[in-house]
Design an enzyme around this catalytic site. Structure first.
Site, mmCIF file in Angstrom:
data_model
loop_
_atom_site.group_PDB
_atom_site.id
_atom_site.type_symbol
_atom_site.label_atom_id
_atom_site.label_comp_id
_atom_site.label_asym_id
_atom_site.label_seq_id
_atom_site.Cartn_x
_atom_site.Cartn_y
_atom_site.Cartn_z
ATOM 1 N N HIS A 109 2.014 0.213 -14.181
ATOM 2 C CA HIS A 109 2.680 1.043 -15.191
ATOM 3 C C HIS A 109 1.749 2.108 -15.771
ATOM 4 O O HIS A 109 2.162 3.259 -15.966
ATOM 5 C CB HIS A 109 3.255 0.166 -16.303
ATOM 6 C CG HIS A 109 4.458 -0.620 -15.890
ATOM 7 N ND1 HIS A 109 5.633 -0.014 -15.507
ATOM 8 C CD2 HIS A 109 4.659 -1.960 -15.756
ATOM 9 C CE1 HIS A 109 6.523 -0.952 -15.184
ATOM 10 N NE2 HIS A 109 5.951 -2.132 -15.315
ATOM 11 N N GLY A 115 0.802 -1.217 0.000
ATOM 12 C CA GLY A 115 0.000 0.000 0.000
ATOM 13 C C GLY A 115 0.837 1.269 0.000
ATOM 14 O O GLY A 115 0.315 2.354 -0.245
ATOM 15 N N VAL A 116 2.144 1.138 0.266
ATOM 16 C CA VAL A 116 3.058 2.283 0.207
ATOM 17 C C VAL A 116 3.711 2.262 -1.170
ATOM 18 O O VAL A 116 4.431 1.321 -1.512
ATOM 19 C CB VAL A 116 4.128 2.209 1.315
ATOM 20 C CG1 VAL A 116 5.053 3.419 1.239
ATOM 21 C CG2 VAL A 116 3.462 2.109 2.680
ATOM 22 N N GLY A 141 7.000 2.739 -6.761
ATOM 23 C CA GLY A 141 7.308 2.511 -8.167
ATOM 24 C C GLY A 141 7.363 3.762 -9.012
ATOM 25 O O GLY A 141 8.291 3.936 -9.817
ATOM 26 N N SER A 168 7.271 -6.539 -19.972
ATOM 27 C CA SER A 168 6.534 -6.933 -18.772
ATOM 28 C C SER A 168 5.719 -8.205 -18.969
ATOM 29 O O SER A 168 5.204 -8.463 -20.064
ATOM 30 C CB SER A 168 5.584 -5.809 -18.347
ATOM 31 O OG SER A 168 6.288 -4.618 -18.065
#
Length: 484
Positions: free
Chosen positions: A423, A307-308, A311, A336
């Site tokens: 992304h 939850g932090v 990225g 990916s």
């Protein structure tokens, strides 16, 4: 802290082994089952004499733990002394059984909650002061009322040297229990809120990890790699070669622990397959000619920091660092996985089949050898996807389904695929699908071997985010043309 006295354990044992006819026969079976199913709160247990059922700590032991927790935040206790007392609790926790740890979580939740009366009073004062000169002071009072004793308790645990490690690990252990015990949600929410402040990007350091990094740090890359398993030291050395870069975010309280790391390949064009990037025998690329940076693996390492978000900031910092080192770089893209595609298609194959024209379905039926064509036959044939010819109707169908999955499936307004959600949320767009991009067993199990490139167009990141906020996935013309 010590375990409950033996005499209590023996008493509980005798109670548990009491014959059935010793129970109160006047209690209806349904009511008895309901009472047994409802766990006692810590408030009830602290007032009791004996433990009940599967309760781990006896009331006496529970009171002792509570006393030690309360000592951590006593009003006149300094931060340093509070941290020392917190470490004593952490030492007990390290030796405690899982059920005993669960009891400590419950104490933190139920015995250190905000004062409801104080909060209600502060809220009423704030509402009454709206639009007056007292509004500012009323807001301060309300903010202070919202700071629970639990917040101060967790802050004291962060004081001693290994305190941050303790809290991160505690939350990692807590997370799997949230669905079965809703009482723990408040503690989880408080930890996530504190971590979002303590692990803000302003307090993180970006470091490059190379073959010259300490062995203990390199070993953690092997341990935490979550996308493409590192098979050997030779594999790892290849990923840290001259034409590669690996960067991680570090926190000063966890100095030798990467919170998240990204692996980058410096190449001359957007990569379509993971195989050459992981080929240990391949010659390094001439980095003086590299024009493209491929992010081929991003791994979060700390379950307790779920939850932090790191990225977004990590990719931005890495792009800035790479541009400073390699001015020729013009393209930044990923290679990916599509981890949720195969499972999704297994549930939606018939619906996707119905989206295609009669002509396309007829071509698929002839290729699969099933008439009338049904989803199970189609999915069975797709098991051999890597052997399909370029002009195969089934191959084209899989590509079109994958394009739809990435560009059209947005439950709750967010991409259904977790990697796409990451992304695209960071401002990338879906650029290109790559057949047999990952021919490994893992790649086939996730997505029939398909991989996708997400392109980070630095001039259009904000535009892409805006589109996603409107429920539209930023995608290239090639991806749009594939969508059925």
């Amino acid at each position: 802290m010590k375990n409950a006295p033996d005499w209590i354990a023996r008493s509980v044992s005798r109670l548990r082994s009491a014959p059935p006819d010793a129970a109160d026969k006047t209690v209806p079976p349904a009511a008895s089952a309901k009472a047994a199913a409802a766990p006692r709160t810590t408030h009830d247990r602290l007032q009791a004499t004996l433990r009940r059922g599967q309760e781990a700590l006896s009331p006496r032991a529970l009171r002792r733990v509570l006393t030690d927790l309360q000592a951590v935040i006593q009003p006149r206790t300094s931060e340093l002394e509070g941290g020392r007392r917190a470490q004593v609790v952490a030492d007990w926790y390290a030796q405690a059984q899982p059920a005993e740890r669960h009891d400590l979580w419950l104490l933190m939740c139920e015995q250190f909650a905000p004062d409801a009366t104080r909060f209600q009073s502060a809220r009423q004062r704030y509402e009454a002061a709206a639009g007056t000169e007292e509004e500012g002071q009323a807001e301060i009072t309300l903010r202070r009322a919202l700071v629970s004793p639990r917040t101060r308790l967790l802050q004291r645990f962060a004081v001693f040297p290994e305190g941050m490690r303790f809290l991160v690990d505690l939350r990692a252990e807590l997370l799997p229990h949230l669905k079965s015990d809703k009482r723990l949600l408040a503690l989880d929410a408080e930890l996530e809120h504190l971590f979002s402040t303590w692990f803000d990007v302003a307090f993180l350091e970006l470091r490059r990890l190379s073959w010259d990094s300490p062995a203990s740090l390199i070993e953690k890359l092997i341990k935490y790699e979550a996308v493409h398993d590192i098979r050997s030291w030779a594999d790892l050395k290849n990923r840290l070669d001259s034409d590669r870069r690996c960067y991680g975010f570090f926190h000063p309280r966890l100095p030798n622990e990467p919170l998240i790391f990204v692996e980058v390949a410096l190449v001359d064009s957007i990569s379509s397959s993971i195989t050459p990037l992981l080929d240990e025998a391949a010659a390094p690329t001439d980095i003086s000619r590299a024009s493209t940076a491929i992010f081929y693996s991003i791994s979060n390492t700390q379950t307790g920091l779920r939850g932090v978000s790191f990225g977004d900031s990590l990719i931005k910092h890495v792009v800035e660092t790479l541009c400073a080192e390699f001015p020729r770089l013009r393209t930044f893209a990923t290679l990916s996985p599509i981890p949720g595609f195969r499972a999704w298609l297994g549930k939606n194959a018939q619906a996707m089949l119905n989206r295609f024209s009669d002509k396309q379905r007829a071509e698929l039926a002839r290729e699969v050898g099933a008439e009338p064509l049904q989803a199970p036959a189609l999915l069975a044939a797709a098991d051999k996807a890597l052997a399909l010819e370029p002009k195969s109707a089934l191959r084209q169908w899989l590509l079109q389904c994958a394009a739809h999955y990435l560009a059209r499936e947005l439950p709750d307004g967010k991409p259904i695929d977790p990697v796409a959600r990451f992304h695209l949320g960071n401002g990338a767009r879906v650029e290109r699908l790559n057949w047999a991009g990952d021919p490994s067993s893992k790649g086939q199990k996730q997505s029939y071997g398909l991989m996708v490139n997400y392109l980070y167009d630095l001039k259009r990141i904000d535009k892409h985010r805006s589109l996603l906020a409107q429920g539209k996935v930023p995608a290239s013309k090639d991806i749009e043309s594939l969508c059925p």
